[in-house]
Design a protein around this motif. Structure first.
Motif, PDB file in Angstrom:
ATOM      1  N   CYS A 167       9.680  -8.698  -3.638  1.00 18.71           N
ATOM      2  CA  CYS A 167      10.444  -9.638  -2.839  1.00 18.71           C
ATOM      3  C   CYS A 167      10.324 -11.023  -3.487  1.00 18.71           C
ATOM      4  N   CYS A 173       9.321  -4.272  -0.235  1.00 15.20           N
ATOM      5  CA  CYS A 173       8.646  -4.850  -1.399  1.00 15.20           C
ATOM      6  C   CYS A 173       7.398  -4.029  -1.656  1.00 15.20           C
ATOM      7  N   CYS A 192       6.680 -12.512  -3.384  1.00 13.96           N
ATOM      8  CA  CYS A 192       5.748 -11.858  -4.305  1.00 13.96           C
ATOM      9  C   CYS A 192       6.113 -12.179  -5.765  1.00 13.96           C
ATOM     10  N   CYS A 231       4.006  -6.406  -0.902  1.00 15.70           N
ATOM     11  CA  CYS A 231       3.595  -6.872   0.433  1.00 15.70           C
ATOM     12  C   CYS A 231       4.142  -6.010   1.567  1.00 15.70           C
TER      13      CYS A 231
END
Ligand code: ZN
Length: 813
Positions: free
Chosen positions: A792, A772, A795, A775
């Motif tokens: 992801c 991702c 997020c 993050c």
């Protein structure tokens, strides 16, 4: 003044400083290295034999003594023996050889008597015969053996029985006894009614009473003259230099002597029992200190409180001009006391006898003169409790604590105790702390000449060369003070201070992390305890235990333990664990998300508690943090704290402390498991399988059903913060129910966590899915959101739920 009842004038041997002309207390003595005395073996002829036992030797028999102070021989009043020791008459086989020898500073000279051809019989302790034979360099033949008690009453003067101080450790086992020049000799003298003879004046010179030695200095030519006299008179067996501890006047750094003089004494005997009882009721820190003060108080003789000094507090006594009878009673004391409380102690010196005497005695003023003795300064400092605790409204008697170095057991601690017991019947303190001394980093005493002095100001402000001597500030030196076990001697040096500075900076870093992550915090953002993820509840449980332990350490003056607790807590529990894991929540969880707010709730609590418990040790750091606190905080009573010390000590939160016992154990194991997981991740990193730990997936398997179920629960935790993948800082964790061969063999890096009988197998492989962008966690969901193909699931919801505010809008509003 109850003390008056214990005070008396007497003529007793006291430590005397010829160089400053005054009596001295034990506490005013120092024992410098390398003092060398002229020690002699001398013999005294026996003139009267009491028993028939030694009749056969009567014409040529002597008693041998050994002394390190030949100058006290003219004041000899007796020879003391130990009644229980065995003694022998020995025949000395004269030697014609010159045994005089000199090696280094150990000078040795044999007396004339050994070269004399006459038959000589000498009495010494039997055990010492071989030693003396070697020392004197002559043959000694035992002629007869008997007990010390058989010698009592021989005349030379008398032979008397002394105490256990007479041993066969050195000397001859017979002790020359000058009651005017020694404490033990004085006691023996009292027992046998011996004269307290001390033919030495204030300047340390023999008086006329010493006959031919008159005018000679006892520590110099007087000593030599006595040795020569003994030799001329066939009484010197041997002289040799002798290195030992010898008392010096701490002010003049000159040797002292022991000498009977007229002094004022406080009868310690009169209140010794009460003192010993009071010692038991005081808290001594460290506890062993009670042994020192007990030994010193139980064995001490009466306290000589008078000094012959030109300065000091006067002893308020008047003497009758003719009879020399002292006048000092409650009336005269009270009158002088009222004058001194108004005019100061100098009034004694400048006011007339008439004015210093109370009304009742005024018409007899012409018959009296003022005493010129001053009071022992230890009496002044020893009565400070009366001047401080009794006079200031905010203080109470006894004091909570007296604090000084270990040398004060014979000084201030004891003098304060004695004055307080004598007048109040109670110790002036509830507790006493003694500390060791500061030595350099090699354990050597600091001295200017050795150049190893650590100057506190230079530690704080830095030296000329800022690389060699950086400015550490006051908190680093304070932190060092807190870190050492002060009950013994402590070491300090550049290396130690550098380490301390590193530790200080780590602590500062911890506080900066807390401040930084609370920049948008408000107290009403706090998440209620029952809603917090378990990891946060556990963090509060740990914090509360730390606060509790630190409080106990402060109460017991164990500052070095506080230092250890704080250091361990900030490094192990916070930096390496909670803070490390928290970053994900704080930076990617969404500004006002539950997960970030719950973490901030924990961080704010940590900041406020750590700040308050470290403030006494590092006040500048604590104040610095307090002045930069990003949110408003009020005490429980609603008051605002302008300064850190206006904050109340954190009250213990029972709810936080009541973290369930089985969970405490599970978390302990979980943290240990995490350490082992990290080791396997490290292996994977070294094997180039992963870079960051977020590129990994962890597999766990355990046969322990309880443990397995708990771990499984954590993989599916309700609060995202409690999930195992977050705790391990990996992208995925899977708990395997069985160890299928195919599965296990495909995992490249493995390890094991062993807790007692239970084991957990650990495997690490690459994380599934893609990274991702926001993050950096790996997830199969990345690519499944068409609007945000690089995010992801977590997020995506953060971005969708609270899209970032445009910067321009923030400026406009
Ligand atoms: Zn993400």
């Amino acid at each position: 003044m109850a003390l008056l009842g214990y005070i008396y004038k007497g003529r007793k041997p006291v430590h005397w400083s010829p160089s400053s002309g005054t009596a001295l207390a034990e506490a005013e003595l120092v024992y410098p290295e390398g003092h060398i005395s002229r020690s002699i073996y001398a013999i005294f002829k026996v003139v009267g034999v009491k028993t028939s036992l030694l009749e056969e030797f009567r014409h040529n028999m002597c008693l041998a003594v050994w002394t390190t102070t030949p100058w006290t021989i003219p004041a000899n009043a007796a020879v003391a023996v130990n009644a229980k020791l065995q003694y022998s008459v020995i025949e000395v086989q004269s030697s014609s050889e010159d045994e005089s020898a000199s090696t280094g500073n150990k000078k040795k000279m044999v007396g004339k008597v050994l070269k004399n051809q006459q038959k000589l019989f000498v009495i010494v302790a039997t055990d010492l015969v071989p030693t003396l034979e070697a020392k004197w360099g002559v043959k000694l033949i035992i002629a007869k053996t008997f007990l010390g008690s058989d010698l009592e009453g021989f005349s030379l003067g008398p032979v008397v029985v002394g105490g256990d101080y007479i041993t066969t450790e050195s000397g001859t086992g017979l002790v020359h006894t000058a009651p005017g020049h020694g404490q033990e000799d004085y006691t023996t003298g009292l027992k046998y009614g011996l004269p307290i003879f001390a033919p030495v004046d204030d300047g340390g010179n023999f008086t006329e009473e010493a006959g031919q030695f008159s005018g000679l200095s006892v520590l110099g030519e007087g000593n030599s003259a006595v040795v020569s006299y003994l030799d001329e008179n066939m009484s010197l067996v041997m002289e040799e230099s002798y290195a030992h501890k010898y008392p010096y006047d701490w002010r003049t750094k000159e040797p002292t002597i022991f000498r009977a003089t007229e002094q004022w004494f406080a009868s310690v005997e009169g209140f010794r029992k009460a003192t010993m009882e009071a010692i038991d009721n005081v808290k001594w820190i460290p506890h062993q200190a009670v042994n020192r003060i007990t030994a010193m108080t139980s064995s001490r003789s009466d306290w000589c409180i008078s000094r012959q000094r030109a300065w000091g507090v006067p002893i308020p006594v008047f003497y009758h001009v003719q009879t020399k009878e002292p006048l000092m009673n409650e009336e005269t004391i009270n009158h002088v006391k009222s004058i001194i409380s108004q005019k100061g102690s100098d009034a004694w010196w400048y006011m007339s006898v008439e004015d210093l005497l109370p009304e009742k005695y005024r018409d007899k003023a012409a018959d009296y003169e003022k005493g010129t003795d001053t009071m022992d300064v230890w009496f002044d400092s020893g009565s400070s409790w009366a001047g401080v605790l009794g006079k200031r409204e905010d203080l109470t008697f006894p004091a909570d604590l007296y604090l000084e170095g270990t040398d004060q057991h014979r000084g201030w601690f004891q003098s304060s105790l004695l004055t307080s017991i004598a007048t109040k019947g109670k110790a002036p303190y509830s507790a006493v702390i003694t500390h060791g001394f500061v030595l350099d980093d090699k354990g050597m005493k600091m001295s200017k000449s050795a150049g190893n002095v650590v100057n506190p100001r230079m530690v704080i402000e830095g030296g000329k060369d800022s690389k060699e001597a950086p400015a550490y500030g006051a908190d680093v030196i304070r932190l060092w003070v807190s870190s050492v076990d002060y009950t013994g001697d402590v070491l300090v040096g550049p290396q130690i201070l550098r380490q301390m500075s590193d530790i200080y900076r780590k602590l500062r870093g911890t506080l900066r992390y807390l401040l930084g992550n609370l920049h948008d915090w408000r107290v009403d953002n706090a998440v209620p305890y029952q809603d917090l993820p378990i990891i946060d509840q556990h963090a509060l449980f740990q914090l509360e235990n730390v606060v509790k332990n630190i409080k106990e350490c402060y109460e017991n003056y164990q500052f070095f333990k506080i230092f250890q607790i704080i250091q361990r807590f900030t490094i192990v529990d916070l930096s390496n664990f909670y803070f490390d894991i928290a970053k994900d929540r704080l930076y990617t969880g969404g500004t006002s998300s539950f997960t970030r707010r719950s973490c901030q709730t924990v961080l704010a609590t940590h900041l406020l508690s750590i700040l308050r418990v470290i403030a006494p040790i590092v006040p500048h750091l604590a104040e610095d943090v307090w002045q930069n606190l990003p949110f408003e905080y009020r005490n429980e009573d609603g008051s605002a704290a302008k300064f850190v010390f206006e904050l109340k000590w954190p009250t213990l939160n029972e709810q936080w402390l009541s973290f369930p016992a089985e969970d405490i154990l599970f978390w302990e194991r979980l943290l240990e498991l995490r350490t082992e997981v990290n080791k396997v991740l490290e292996l994977a990193r070294n094997g180039k399988l992963i870079g960051s730990s977020l590129e990994a997936k962890v597999y766990l398997h355990t046969a322990d059903a309880g443990m397995a179920s708990k771990l499984l629960q954590m993989c599916e935790a309700k609060n995202e913060a409690d999930t195992l993948q977050r705790i391990f800082i990996t992208s995925q964790v899977e708990v395997l129910s069985s160890m299928e061969k195919e599965m296990v063999s495909s995992v490249q890096h493995t390890g094991e966590y062993v807790a007692g009988e239970n084991k957990v197998w650990i495997g690490v492989s690459r994380a599934e899915g893609s990274k991702c962008e926001r993050c950096w966690n790996y997830s199969g969901q990345v690519g499944s959101f068409s609007d945000h193909p690089t995010l992801c699931g977590r997020c995506f919801s953060v971005i969708v739920a609270s899209p970032p505010q445009p910067v321009v809008a923030a400026v406009v509003s």
